[in-house]
Design an enzyme around this catalytic site. Structure first.
Site, PDB file in Angstrom:
ATOM      1  N   TRP A  98      11.022  11.202 -12.646  1.00 33.60           N
ATOM      2  CA  TRP A  98      11.152  11.655 -11.255  1.00 33.60           C
ATOM      3  C   TRP A  98      12.636  11.891 -10.945  1.00 33.60           C
ATOM      4  O   TRP A  98      13.483  11.054 -11.271  1.00 33.60           O
ATOM      5  CB  TRP A  98      10.564  10.587 -10.306  1.00 33.60           C
ATOM      6  CG  TRP A  98      10.609  10.958  -8.859  1.00 33.60           C
ATOM      7  CD1 TRP A  98      10.336  12.167  -8.308  1.00 33.60           C
ATOM      8  CD2 TRP A  98      10.940  10.085  -7.769  1.00 33.60           C
ATOM      9  NE1 TRP A  98      10.475  12.108  -6.944  1.00 33.60           N
ATOM     10  CE2 TRP A  98      10.846  10.843  -6.587  1.00 33.60           C
ATOM     11  CE3 TRP A  98      11.306   8.736  -7.682  1.00 33.60           C
ATOM     12  CZ2 TRP A  98      11.104  10.312  -5.332  1.00 33.60           C
ATOM     13  CZ3 TRP A  98      11.554   8.207  -6.435  1.00 33.60           C
ATOM     14  CH2 TRP A  98      11.457   8.989  -5.269  1.00 33.60           C
TER      15      TRP A  98
ATOM     16  N   LYS B 204       0.865   8.212  -1.195  1.00 37.22           N
ATOM     17  CA  LYS B 204      -0.122   9.203  -1.643  1.00 37.22           C
ATOM     18  C   LYS B 204      -1.541   8.672  -1.471  1.00 37.22           C
ATOM     19  O   LYS B 204      -2.387   9.349  -0.896  1.00 37.22           O
ATOM     20  CB  LYS B 204       0.108   9.574  -3.113  1.00 37.22           C
ATOM     21  CG  LYS B 204       1.557   9.568  -3.562  1.00 37.22           C
ATOM     22  CD  LYS B 204       2.329  10.799  -3.160  1.00 37.22           C
ATOM     23  CE  LYS B 204       3.812  10.532  -3.358  1.00 37.22           C
ATOM     24  NZ  LYS B 204       4.645  11.691  -3.407  1.00 37.22           N
TER      25      LYS B 204
ATOM     26  N   ASP C 240       6.734   2.137 -12.192  1.00 33.98           N
ATOM     27  CA  ASP C 240       6.629   2.927 -10.971  1.00 33.98           C
ATOM     28  C   ASP C 240       5.151   3.262 -10.774  1.00 33.98           C
ATOM     29  O   ASP C 240       4.542   3.937 -11.607  1.00 33.98           O
ATOM     30  CB  ASP C 240       7.477   4.202 -11.113  1.00 33.98           C
ATOM     31  CG  ASP C 240       7.591   4.950  -9.794  1.00 33.98           C
ATOM     32  OD1 ASP C 240       6.670   4.845  -8.961  1.00 33.98           O
ATOM     33  OD2 ASP C 240       8.606   5.649  -9.600  1.00 33.98           O
TER      34      ASP C 240
HETATM   35  C1  LMR Z   1       7.753  14.158  -5.315  1.00 29.91           C
HETATM   36  O1  LMR Z   1       8.141  13.920  -6.456  1.00 29.91           O
HETATM   37  O2  LMR Z   1       7.617  15.319  -4.897  1.00 29.91           O
HETATM   38  C2  LMR Z   1       7.391  13.028  -4.398  1.00 29.91           C
HETATM   39  O3  LMR Z   1       7.527  11.816  -5.045  1.00 29.91           O
HETATM   40  C3  LMR Z   1       8.115  13.078  -3.116  1.00 29.91           C
HETATM   41  C4  LMR Z   1       9.587  12.855  -3.229  1.00 29.91           C
HETATM   42  O4  LMR Z   1      10.108  12.111  -2.407  1.00 29.91           O
HETATM   43  O5  LMR Z   1      10.247  13.434  -4.101  1.00 29.91           O
END
Ligand code: LMR
Length: 396
Positions: A130, A246, A211
């Site tokens: 992420w 989510k 996570d």
């Molecule tokens: C995403 O990856 O789009 C979500 O987890 C929202 C975010 O805050 O980035």
């Protein structure tokens, strides 16, 4: 003093919201940020949440501070949801869960906890991970390094390479895993592979940091907690950052939790005090509204079963969209193989497009993806999927 500051470019994911909003094209599609959308393109409030919110509204008697632990009923319910009601982890009192502002808040608290426990700790995360993981850990002065994970050529898991890299990790290393619905690539280890990974963590002594942002979106709420429970059974220590954004669709209420599994109950109690110390000097006291809602849902059999039905519906819709998308791509005569989209899970997948192709999708078709070509599958609906396929065909 502030004059010394210069502008920072928009966040790679959040910047898309602004760019999409400013686009006058009526056919525009936002495939950026990870929010669930229904067939009409809305992100609805779950019915279980609406009902719980009404109960909260009529039963809440004060807005006074909650104290550092927050909504204790929420913390306990999350403990059981994540680790299992009957688990030794919960019954042995080895775990403490404390509410945080969203999963991001949980990650930040976890990062500070790691830094405080072992300032020279090294943090490893999947390549890719992420986009906000790196900034969160570096804010706690913990640089993040990659381990192999995603096979870009075959859109699959690089399991052997990952295991070989993790074999090198040991005490003092923290390894970040996505428990399910990997963000951004949509590829997760299967249960057998999770067994091997958790065995390795136990043998080598690196600390897993999980996570858990999409519990219920891969195979089911119980099923998606399996990886976390394996680590908790085998490893003396474990950190989990969970999110209700989510699965409860509580995005803006910022509901999450940090869980610390420790060697025994006394150590877990000590670690909880450190968590309170870290949150006190950061945001002082936690918010009540969102965690109050989840507390009510998870303590009512009726609302829990309604909620589980709603999570199942969201998961099924995303999986259905994955199939439809592949069918439409094939029907449009696109020769490149996109069948991997059906095999992946959760909101996200990479299209495997170049930055140039992503730019063309945006400029020529008003179709917005993250620069990495990550798309949010939940943004598709009957009204936009064919236009998307047209755009895809146009740029490849
Ligand atoms: C995403 O990856 O789009 C979500 O987890 C929202 C975010 O805050 O980035």
């Amino acid at each position: 003093m502030l004059d010394r500051l210069t502008a920072i470019p928009p966040d790679p994911i959040l910047g898309i919201i602004t760019a999409h909003a400013a686009d006058p094209n009526p056919n525009k599609i936002d495939l950026g940020i990870g929010v669930y959308r229904d067939e009409k393109g809305n992100t609805p409030i779950l019915e279980s949440v609406r009902q719980a919110e009404q109960i909260l509204d009529t039963t809440q008697t004060t807005k006074s501070y909650l104290g550092p632990r927050g909504v204790v009923g929420f913390n306990n319910a999350m403990n059981e949801l994540i680790f299992g009601k009957q688990s030794d982890t919960v019954s042995g009192n080895r775990v403490r869960t404390v509410q945080t502002p969203g999963g991001t808040g949980a990650l930040r608290v976890a990062a500070e906890l790691i830094k405080k426990a072992q300032p020279e700790a090294r943090v490893w995360a999947s390549d890719p991970t992420w986009a906000n993981h790196g900034p969160i850990f570096s804010a706690a002065e913990l640089p993040m390094e990659p381990y192999p994970y995603f096979d870009r050529e075959n859109s699959a898991l690089l399991f052997d390479d990952m295991m070989a890299a993790l074999q090198q990790r040991g005490p003092g290393d923290v390894v970040v895993f996505h428990a399910c619905c990997h963000n951004p690539c949509g590829v997760s280890p299967d249960l057998e592979q999770w067994e091997a990974i958790s065995d390795l963590a136990a043998e080598n002594g690196f600390m897993p940091m999980i996570d858990l942002a999409y519990l219920g979106f891969e195979r089911g709420v119980e099923e998606d907690a399996q990886a976390v429970r394996m680590f908790a059974r085998k490893c003396p220590e474990l950190l989990v950052a969970s999110s209700c954004s989510k699965n409860f669709a509580l995005y803006r209420e910022r509901v999450g939790a940090v869980s610390a599994v420790c060697t025994d109950s006394e150590k877990a109690a000590d670690v909880e005090t450190v968590i309170h110390h870290l949150t006190r000097r950061n945001y002082s006291m936690p918010p009540a509204h969102g965690t109050g809602i989840v507390d009510i849902i998870l303590h009512s059999e009726e609302l829990t079963s309604l909620w589980l039905t709603e999570v199942t519906a969201m998961r099924n819709r995303i999986n259905g969209l994955r199939k439809t998308l592949v069918e439409r791509i094939e029907a449009a005569g696109i020769e490149r193989d996109f069948s991997f989209l059906k095999r992946q899970t959760g909101m996200f997948s990479f299209l495997g497009l170049s930055v140039e192709q992503v730019r063309r999708l945006r400029e020529e078709y008003s179709i917005y993806t993250v620069d990495s070509s990550r798309i949010n599958i939940a943004s598709f609906n009957g009204g936009n999927i064919d236009y998307f396929v047209e755009g895809l065909k146009g740029v490849i």
